[in-house]
Structures are given as C-alpha cells and as structure tokens.
Write a protein that holds these residues in place. Structure first.
Motif, short mmCIF file in Angstrom:
data_model
loop_
_atom_site.label_atom_id
_atom_site.label_comp_id
_atom_site.label_asym_id
_atom_site.label_seq_id
_atom_site.Cartn_x
_atom_site.Cartn_y
_atom_site.Cartn_z
N LEU A 1 0.72 -1.20 0.13
CA LEU A 1 -0.03 -0.05 0.02
C LEU A 1 0.83 1.22 -0.13
O LEU A 1 0.46 2.30 -0.60
CB LEU A 1 -1.00 -0.05 1.30
CG LEU A 1 -2.04 -0.84 1.40
CD1 LEU A 1 -2.81 -0.48 2.51
CD2 LEU A 1 -3.09 -0.74 -0.03
N THR A 2 1.99 1.26 0.73
CA THR A 2 2.78 2.45 0.42
C THR A 2 3.82 2.52 -0.60
O THR A 2 4.28 3.54 -0.72
CB THR A 2 3.61 2.26 2.07
OG1 THR A 2 4.44 1.21 1.98
CG2 THR A 2 2.78 2.49 3.34
N ARG A 3 3.86 1.58 -1.26
CA ARG A 3 4.79 1.72 -2.71
C ARG A 3 3.93 2.64 -3.76
O ARG A 3 4.51 3.53 -4.28
CB ARG A 3 5.01 0.66 -3.15
CG ARG A 3 6.23 0.69 -4.30
CD ARG A 3 6.57 -0.57 -5.20
NE ARG A 3 6.75 -1.91 -4.20
CZ ARG A 3 6.87 -2.86 -4.47
NH1 ARG A 3 6.48 -3.43 -5.63
NH2 ARG A 3 7.34 -3.74 -3.56
N GLU A 4 2.59 2.41 -3.96
CA GLU A 4 1.86 3.14 -5.08
C GLU A 4 0.62 3.35 -4.59
O GLU A 4 -0.11 2.38 -3.96
CB GLU A 4 2.17 2.58 -6.14
CG GLU A 4 1.91 1.06 -6.49
CD GLU A 4 2.38 0.39 -7.82
OE1 GLU A 4 1.85 1.09 -8.78
OE2 GLU A 4 2.93 -0.68 -7.77
N PRO A 5 -0.24 4.27 -5.27
CA PRO A 5 -1.79 4.19 -5.00
C PRO A 5 -2.24 2.92 -5.56
O PRO A 5 -2.08 2.45 -6.53
CB PRO A 5 -1.97 5.54 -5.57
CG PRO A 5 -0.94 6.34 -5.52
CD PRO A 5 0.39 5.57 -5.70
N LEU A 6 -3.17 2.39 -4.81
CA LEU A 6 -3.91 1.23 -5.27
C LEU A 6 -4.87 1.57 -6.20
O LEU A 6 -5.79 2.47 -6.17
CB LEU A 6 -4.46 0.72 -4.01
CG LEU A 6 -5.07 -0.71 -3.63
CD1 LEU A 6 -4.00 -1.61 -3.75
CD2 LEU A 6 -5.90 -1.02 -2.45
N LEU B 1 -8.73 -6.77 -2.78
CA LEU B 1 -8.25 -6.69 -1.43
C LEU B 1 -9.23 -6.56 -0.29
O LEU B 1 -9.20 -7.19 0.57
CB LEU B 1 -7.15 -5.61 -1.21
CG LEU B 1 -6.23 -5.66 0.18
CD1 LEU B 1 -5.89 -6.88 0.79
CD2 LEU B 1 -5.43 -4.54 0.23
N LEU C 1 -1.93 -15.71 3.94
CA LEU C 1 -1.58 -14.86 4.97
C LEU C 1 -0.35 -14.01 4.70
O LEU C 1 -0.36 -12.61 5.16
CB LEU C 1 -1.51 -15.58 6.39
CG LEU C 1 -3.02 -16.25 6.71
CD1 LEU C 1 -2.59 -16.81 8.23
CD2 LEU C 1 -4.10 -15.39 6.75
N ASP C 2 0.74 -14.45 4.21
CA ASP C 2 2.01 -13.69 4.01
C ASP C 2 1.54 -12.48 2.94
O ASP C 2 2.17 -11.53 2.84
CB ASP C 2 3.12 -14.58 3.49
CG ASP C 2 3.86 -15.09 4.78
OD1 ASP C 2 4.00 -14.45 5.71
OD2 ASP C 2 3.87 -16.41 4.74
N VAL D 1 -0.94 -11.00 2.44
CA VAL D 1 -1.81 -9.80 3.24
C VAL D 1 -0.85 -8.96 4.03
O VAL D 1 -1.16 -7.99 3.88
CB VAL D 1 -2.85 -10.54 4.07
CG1 VAL D 1 -3.60 -9.69 4.84
CG2 VAL D 1 -4.14 -11.38 3.53
N ALA D 2 0.04 -9.74 4.79
CA ALA D 2 0.95 -9.15 5.39
C ALA D 2 1.78 -8.18 4.45
O ALA D 2 1.97 -6.98 4.90
CB ALA D 2 2.08 -9.98 6.23
N PHE E 1 0.65 -4.60 3.64
CA PHE E 1 0.41 -3.73 4.89
C PHE E 1 1.66 -3.30 5.41
O PHE E 1 1.93 -2.33 6.15
CB PHE E 1 -0.08 -4.28 5.78
CG PHE E 1 -1.73 -4.20 5.52
CD1 PHE E 1 -2.61 -2.98 5.24
CD2 PHE E 1 -2.62 -5.22 5.32
CE1 PHE E 1 -3.76 -2.91 4.87
CE2 PHE E 1 -3.90 -5.39 5.12
CZ PHE E 1 -4.49 -4.28 4.72
N ALA E 2 2.98 -4.08 5.06
CA ALA E 2 4.10 -3.76 5.67
C ALA E 2 4.44 -2.76 4.79
O ALA E 2 4.54 -2.51 3.69
CB ALA E 2 5.20 -5.07 5.22
N THR E 3 5.34 -1.58 5.97
CA THR E 3 5.71 -0.54 5.32
C THR E 3 7.32 -0.50 5.21
O THR E 3 7.90 0.54 4.78
CB THR E 3 5.45 0.68 6.09
OG1 THR E 3 5.95 0.83 7.30
CG2 THR E 3 3.86 0.73 6.27
N VAL E 4 7.86 -1.37 5.85
CA VAL E 4 9.52 -1.52 6.12
C VAL E 4 10.04 -2.80 5.49
O VAL E 4 8.97 -3.93 5.37
CB VAL E 4 9.96 -1.51 7.56
CG1 VAL E 4 9.58 -0.11 7.91
CG2 VAL E 4 9.06 -2.23 8.54
#
Lengths: 116, 116
Positions: free
Chosen positions: A19-24, A32, A106-107, A109-110, A113-116
């Motif tokens: 999500l934080t890389r580019e607008p969805l 999602l 599940l990974d 999904v993770a 949302f991961a930002t780092v």
C-alpha cells in the motif's frame, strides 16, 4: 465438489503491491477489500489462528468447534467463507473435513500492509 | 476536537500476537476484526494508499477527493472511520484537514498475518 473449493473467488496472492509503494488501483482495492471482509470477523480470525497453530497448519473441523463455542453449522459457514476467499483449503477425509492454511495467503496479506 | 481524534477507538499496535504463533483469544479477535472492518472497503484502502504514497505519509483532504471520484462528504466519512480505527491521524491546518499514517499501525496489521 463445489467449484469454490477448487477456485478461490479471490486470489490474495495475486494482489497487491504494498500500500505504501504506490496508490492502489480500483480493481486491486476491490479484490483486497473482499479478502479483508472474509478476515474481518472475530470467529473467522480465531478459526484461522487455530488452524495455523495446529501441526502442519491443518486441523480437523471436529477440533475447531468446541474451543469456539459455536454450533457446527455456524463454524462450517465461517470456514466456507475462508475457503471461498482463498485463505483456507478443505480436504474431506472419511467423515471429517480438514482445513489447512493456503500457503502464502496470509503472507500476501501481510506484504500489502508492511511499510518497512 | 472530538475525543476520537485523540484516542483511537481501537489500538491495533497493542494487538495481537502473530496468528500463526498461538490461537487468538476472544478479546484480541474482536479488536483485530474491528481494525480489519475499517480497512475492508475499496475506497478506504485507496485512501490509505494515497496518503501513504504522499511525501511524509501525509496528504491534504483536498488532494484525495478528485482521484477517488467520490463526493467530499463521502471521502470525509471514510477518513473518519480510518481515524477512529487508529490507522490515520487528522490535523486541521487553515481551511483543510491533513491526514497522516499513524506510525506503526499498518506494520502492526502486517505483523499479525506474517507467518515467516
């Protein structure tokens, strides 16, 4: 066997960039959101975590009913939603159905949302 | 300022252990389901990703309306749900409100679902 047991209605592993890389985009956002709606229920989250905590990430439905304190039809209803969402797979063996985590679901999904 | 802008109704960063580590308790499952319900909407997912893609993970509401193609009241409604869930923070500066990712909130969601 219903086709939903062979082909998940959504495939979270094919969606989406973090999500934080580019607008969805609109289509990815719809896909999602469907997966998250399947997860956004306390009973379904507990079912996923119980399956995940079992050996081999697989559990018999007979071991999932008593800890939840819900009826078998209610538990089966929640499990079907998780199977349709591509998060669990279902394997009928003898009189019982066994549910397993879909590898990577599940990974995926993770990772969204991961930002780092 | 409404109290919900100071105190999120749920605090995802305080919840939960990874789903695959141990079965989720009833209270944690309720809290996590609330956060996921806030996320489980295509417009809200796109808003989060647009905010995240902006410099400093912060965006003016004035820059969020046109790309979504929704009315300002609808966008504000979705943003309020994300603020109440503790995923975005809101800062009024002049005539516009600015929304920012709450540090750690998305990573806390990611950590719950990560299996590796």
């Amino acid at each position: 066997m219903p086709v939903t047991e062979l082909l998940p209605l959504t495939d979270v592993t094919a969606c989406c960039a973090p999500l934080t890389r580019e607008p969805l985009g609109a289509a990815d956002a719809e896909a999602l959101a469907k997966t998250l709606k399947a997860l956004a229920d306390p009973a379904r989250l507990r079912l996923i975590s119980m399956v995940a905590a079992h050996d081999g990430h697989e559990a018999c439905v007979c071991d999932l009913i008593e800890p939840l304190g819900l009826s078998q039809p209610t538990v089966s209803h929640h499990l079907k939603i998780l199977v349709d969402a591509g998060l669990l797979s279902r394997d009928k063996r003898g009189v019982w159905a066994y549910y397993a985590l879909v590898p990577g679901a599940l990974d995926a999904v993770a990772a969204v949302f991961a930002t780092v």
